[in-house]
Scaffold this active site. Structure first.
Site, PDB file in Angstrom:
ATOM      1  N   LYS A  20      51.590  36.262  36.979  1.00 19.44           N
ATOM      2  CA  LYS A  20      50.297  36.584  36.394  1.00 19.44           C
ATOM      3  C   LYS A  20      50.503  37.183  35.002  1.00 19.44           C
ATOM      4  O   LYS A  20      51.473  37.927  34.773  1.00 19.44           O
ATOM      5  CB  LYS A  20      49.564  37.572  37.299  1.00 19.44           C
ATOM      6  CG  LYS A  20      48.132  37.880  36.906  1.00 19.44           C
ATOM      7  CD  LYS A  20      47.522  38.839  37.928  1.00 19.44           C
ATOM      8  CE  LYS A  20      46.102  39.209  37.607  1.00 19.44           C
ATOM      9  NZ  LYS A  20      45.536  40.154  38.606  1.00 19.44           N
ATOM     10  N   SER A  40      42.654  40.794  44.431  1.00 23.01           N
ATOM     11  CA  SER A  40      43.080  39.818  43.433  1.00 23.01           C
ATOM     12  C   SER A  40      44.268  38.937  43.773  1.00 23.01           C
ATOM     13  O   SER A  40      44.590  38.026  43.022  1.00 23.01           O
ATOM     14  CB  SER A  40      43.354  40.533  42.104  1.00 23.01           C
ATOM     15  OG  SER A  40      42.175  41.091  41.596  1.00 23.01           O
ATOM     16  N   SER A  66      41.597  38.324  40.702  1.00 26.59           N
ATOM     17  CA  SER A  66      41.820  37.956  39.316  1.00 26.59           C
ATOM     18  C   SER A  66      43.072  37.114  39.079  1.00 26.59           C
ATOM     19  O   SER A  66      43.292  36.618  37.985  1.00 26.59           O
ATOM     20  CB  SER A  66      41.912  39.226  38.460  1.00 26.59           C
ATOM     21  OG  SER A  66      42.952  40.079  38.919  1.00 26.59           O
TER      22      SER A  66
END
EC number: 3.5.1.-
Length: 466
Positions: free
Chosen positions: A74, A173, A149
């Site tokens: 990420k 997330s 996310s």
């Protein structure tokens, strides 16, 4: 011909010389280039990946440890290779030389930094509809959100653009995008994984997490991140005691999600799992007292501290002014200008509500002698991109963020481990996930239980990329 599969199977093939590391990487690069419309990545370095793969092959190290396995990190995680932008323009030049602790462990084991995963801007959202970097698209249906996310990581793993990945999970997330994309997502007990080198949201709640094709891959990566060999815990489903807190977690589900949950419970009951239908006292009240007060109060403070200490050439105010996503900007500016959450509210959340939430979970597990809790990861399946503030759920307009995080939020606030497993497809072909949560620090046992459940469910569906 390289057939892309799980990390564990790929390592076996590399060790057995069924294909070279370079051949594997070429296959992955071709797949990534063909699926660029998913917008799963912010940055790649194919030249470096090819060069590294060739070196691994020359030294005969492919398949040893994680050697040869490309992972997606990420974009808020420092890798030493890609910029740690957290998906926001103000951090576009932030490229730490030292990888984050979680990345360092995996790279030291031979994993390759395959890509930087696109994400919801600054991690503060669950759609991955980033106004700065573009929306991540769900590989099952590109018009839908992948969740967030860590949406780019989940989309990449689901589409087999990368073999696995690392995201971060503040309140949903890792597990939510895993559920919406039909892969496995693991949030460990808070404190199990190092958090250095990661652009933060809420230090009380933040933790890195793993997204993978299956539970064996999660167990492998978890052991490497923790710096110890995976614990070989074999769990039999027969005799397991699993809690079903129906009043909170099973309320107002989409019909397809409700049907999937009922089906999985029946499947496991036939395997002699004992289900205990009992609710966690005052769960909603305690969770509400912790959730938003903690995240909203800590968000600007932790971000400012990170920028002041680890980012060169840009100030906190400049980063805030450059935020593009309206949902993120509105929350951050409301806290900065209007003191949306006061210090007294925050202290009440930390000192009163969170300890009571943790105690409620502890008492629940102990009183009912539970091995885990089972519930739908999300009450609904993936929805169209663009519904960032409100979405139609069961015929009514509801808050997008609140409905998607409803089930995964309480254990996040309590700091407990959670594992989302893909279990079924909806009537329109979208993945549905079920989550098992364990008591604090029961991570190895939770993963072993997840492995046993995964084998019983035998979910084999994969998206077809156009």
């Amino acid at each position: 011909m390289v057939t892309l599969s799980s990390i564990t199977e790929t390592l076996k093939c590399l060790r057995e010389r069924k294909y070279s590391c370079f051949e594997l990487i070429e296959t992955i690069i071709a797949r990534c280039e063909a699926a660029r419309s998913l917008n799963a990545f912010l940055e790649t370095d194919w030249a470096h990946l090819r060069w590294t793969a060739s070196k691994i092959d020359q030294h005969g190290g492919a398949g040893v440890g994680l050697a040869g396995v490309p992972l997606c990190f990420k974009a808020n995680i420092a890798t030493g290779r890609f910029a740690a932008t957290a998906g926001t323009p103000g951090l576009q030049n932030h490229k730490p030389k030292t990888p984050a602790g979680v990345a360092r462990q995996l790279l030291a084991a031979g994993a390759l930094p395959g890509a930087s995963g696109n994400m919801h801007e600054l991690s503060f959202g669950i759609t991955s509809n980033n106004f700065a970097t573009g929306a991540v698209r769900n590989p099952w249906n590109p018009s839908l959100i992948p969740g967030g996310s860590s949406g780019g990581v989940a989309a990449a793993v689901a589409g087999r653009l990368m073999l696995g990945g690392v995201g971060t999970d503040t309140g949903a997330s890792v597990r939510l995008p895993a559920a919406l994309c039909g892969v496995v997502g693991f949030r460990p007990t808070v404190g199990r994984y190092p958090t250095d080198g990661i652009v933060p949201v809420s230090p009380t709640r933040d933790t890195p997490g793993v997204i993978a094709q299956n539970v064996p891959d999660v167990i492998l990566l978890d052991g490497i991140i923790c710096g110890r060999p995976p614990v070989n815990q074999t769990v039999r489903l027969k005799g397991l005691r699993i809690g079903l807190p129906t009043a909170y977690f099973y309320n107002d589900l989409e019909p397809d999600v409700a049907l999937a949950a009922e089906t999985i419970i029946r499947v496991l009951a036939r395997k002699d799992v004992t289900f205990v239908e009992a609710d966690i006292p005052d769960l909603a009240h305690h969770n509400e007292g912790v959730s938003f007060p903690t995240a909203i109060y800590e968000f600007p403070l932790s971000l400012e501290h990170y920028i002041q200490n680890f980012v060169e050439g840009v100030s906190f105010s400049e980063v805030v002014r450059a935020i593009r996503s309206p949902d993120v900007a509105s929350i951050l500016n409301a806290q900065l200008s209007d003191n949306l959450i006061s210090k007294s509210e925050y202290c009440l959340a930390r000192r009163f509500f969170r300890p009571r939430l943790q105690a409620a979970y502890h008492s629940y597990f102990k009183a009912h002698q539970l091995d885990a809790i089972l519930f739908p990861t999300a009450p609904l399946t993936a929805k169209p991109i663009g519904h960032d503030l409100s979405v139609i759920h069961n015929g009514s307009m509801t808050d997008t963020f609140k409905i998607f995080v409803r089930n995964v939020d309480p254990s996040s606030n309590a700091g407990l481990p959670g594992l989302s497993l893909p279990v079924s497809l909806s009537s329109n072909g979208l993945p549905i996930g079920m989550e098992i949560d364990g008591s604090a620090s029961s991570d190895e046992r939770l993963l072993a239980i997840g492995l046993a459940i995964e084998e019983a469910i035998d979910f084999r569906h994969r998206p077809t990329l156009s």
